[in-house]
Design a protein around this motif. Sequence first.
Motif, mmCIF file in Angstrom:
data_model
loop_
_atom_site.group_PDB
_atom_site.id
_atom_site.type_symbol
_atom_site.label_atom_id
_atom_site.label_comp_id
_atom_site.label_asym_id
_atom_site.label_seq_id
_atom_site.Cartn_x
_atom_site.Cartn_y
_atom_site.Cartn_z
ATOM 1 N N ASP A 6 0.824 -1.206 0.000
ATOM 2 C CA ASP A 6 0.000 0.000 0.000
ATOM 3 C C ASP A 6 0.861 1.260 0.000
ATOM 4 O O ASP A 6 0.348 2.353 -0.221
ATOM 5 N N TYR A 7 2.174 1.106 0.253
ATOM 6 C CA TYR A 7 3.047 2.269 0.398
ATOM 7 C C TYR A 7 4.305 2.219 -0.447
ATOM 8 O O TYR A 7 5.158 3.079 -0.325
ATOM 9 N N ASN A 8 4.441 1.235 -1.307
ATOM 10 C CA ASN A 8 5.635 1.172 -2.153
ATOM 11 C C ASN A 8 5.236 1.392 -3.616
ATOM 12 O O ASN A 8 4.114 1.810 -3.920
ATOM 13 N N MET A 9 6.143 1.099 -4.521
ATOM 14 C CA MET A 9 5.893 1.358 -5.942
ATOM 15 C C MET A 9 4.799 0.468 -6.523
ATOM 16 O O MET A 9 4.226 0.798 -7.559
ATOM 17 N N ILE A 10 4.476 -0.612 -5.859
ATOM 18 C CA ILE A 10 3.338 -1.428 -6.304
ATOM 19 C C ILE A 10 2.071 -0.585 -6.270
ATOM 20 O O ILE A 10 1.232 -0.644 -7.176
ATOM 21 N N VAL A 66 8.028 0.118 -13.420
ATOM 22 C CA VAL A 66 7.825 1.256 -12.528
ATOM 23 C C VAL A 66 8.834 1.212 -11.385
ATOM 24 O O VAL A 66 8.934 0.210 -10.675
ATOM 25 N N HIS A 67 9.562 2.303 -11.221
ATOM 26 C CA HIS A 67 10.576 2.450 -10.173
ATOM 27 C C HIS A 67 10.382 3.785 -9.479
ATOM 28 O O HIS A 67 9.608 4.615 -9.907
ATOM 29 N N ARG A 68 11.179 4.003 -8.449
ATOM 30 C CA ARG A 68 11.372 5.327 -7.890
ATOM 31 C C ARG A 68 12.881 5.520 -7.827
ATOM 32 O O ARG A 68 13.631 4.582 -7.645
ATOM 33 N N ASP A 69 13.312 6.739 -8.052
ATOM 34 C CA ASP A 69 14.739 7.047 -8.083
ATOM 35 C C ASP A 69 15.276 7.136 -6.647
ATOM 36 O O ASP A 69 14.519 7.345 -5.706
ATOM 37 N N ALA A 157 13.020 8.522 -3.681
ATOM 38 C CA ALA A 157 12.805 8.091 -2.304
ATOM 39 C C ALA A 157 12.574 9.279 -1.377
ATOM 40 O O ALA A 157 12.061 9.112 -0.272
ATOM 41 N N GLY A 158 12.908 10.489 -1.819
ATOM 42 C CA GLY A 158 12.668 11.693 -1.026
ATOM 43 C C GLY A 158 11.274 12.266 -1.176
ATOM 44 O O GLY A 158 10.900 13.190 -0.465
#
Length: 181
Positions: A6-10, A66-69, A157-158
Amino acid sequence: RTLDMDYNMISVGDRVTELLEAGGIRVIHNRTLHDYPSYNGSYTRSLATIKSYLARYPSIQMVIDVHRDAIEDSSGKQVATVFAQGEEKTARIMLVMGTDEGGLSHPGWQENLSFALKLQAGMERLQPGLARSLSLRGQRFNQHMTPGSILVEVGSAGDTLEQALRAAEGFTKALIQVIGR
């Protein structure tokens, strides 16, 4: 970084899926965390997943990874990528595109790059400030498997989850326009 989906890139992928389907685009959303328990081997694991889906569904036309930097300043603090959108801050999107420069076969990389540039321009037309500079790299990031495949860094991540979800909405609106649905 969390295993709580519920809180990650998924969760961001869930939002992209929801919006694409609302736009009339059929989606298969694989919710596997390929970088868990280790980043090492994550592209090998995701390649196996892509191959299994392509074997079952050969009509798949593109893969969106899908990622986050993970951007840090010189002190090691996570850096946000946000821009102001009215009263709200929204994470920024970076498209990461692979080539065959690293020696692995990727004959369609220029076609993928052309698509990514159209998508980046589309994001900027809809929401100026949403798109960061495109990152062209020597690795292929499994983008050799289908034309138009992209790796999208939704914020960093920020950034907060809410900021990333707002960015995902702008990204998806532009994607729907670019693919003509």
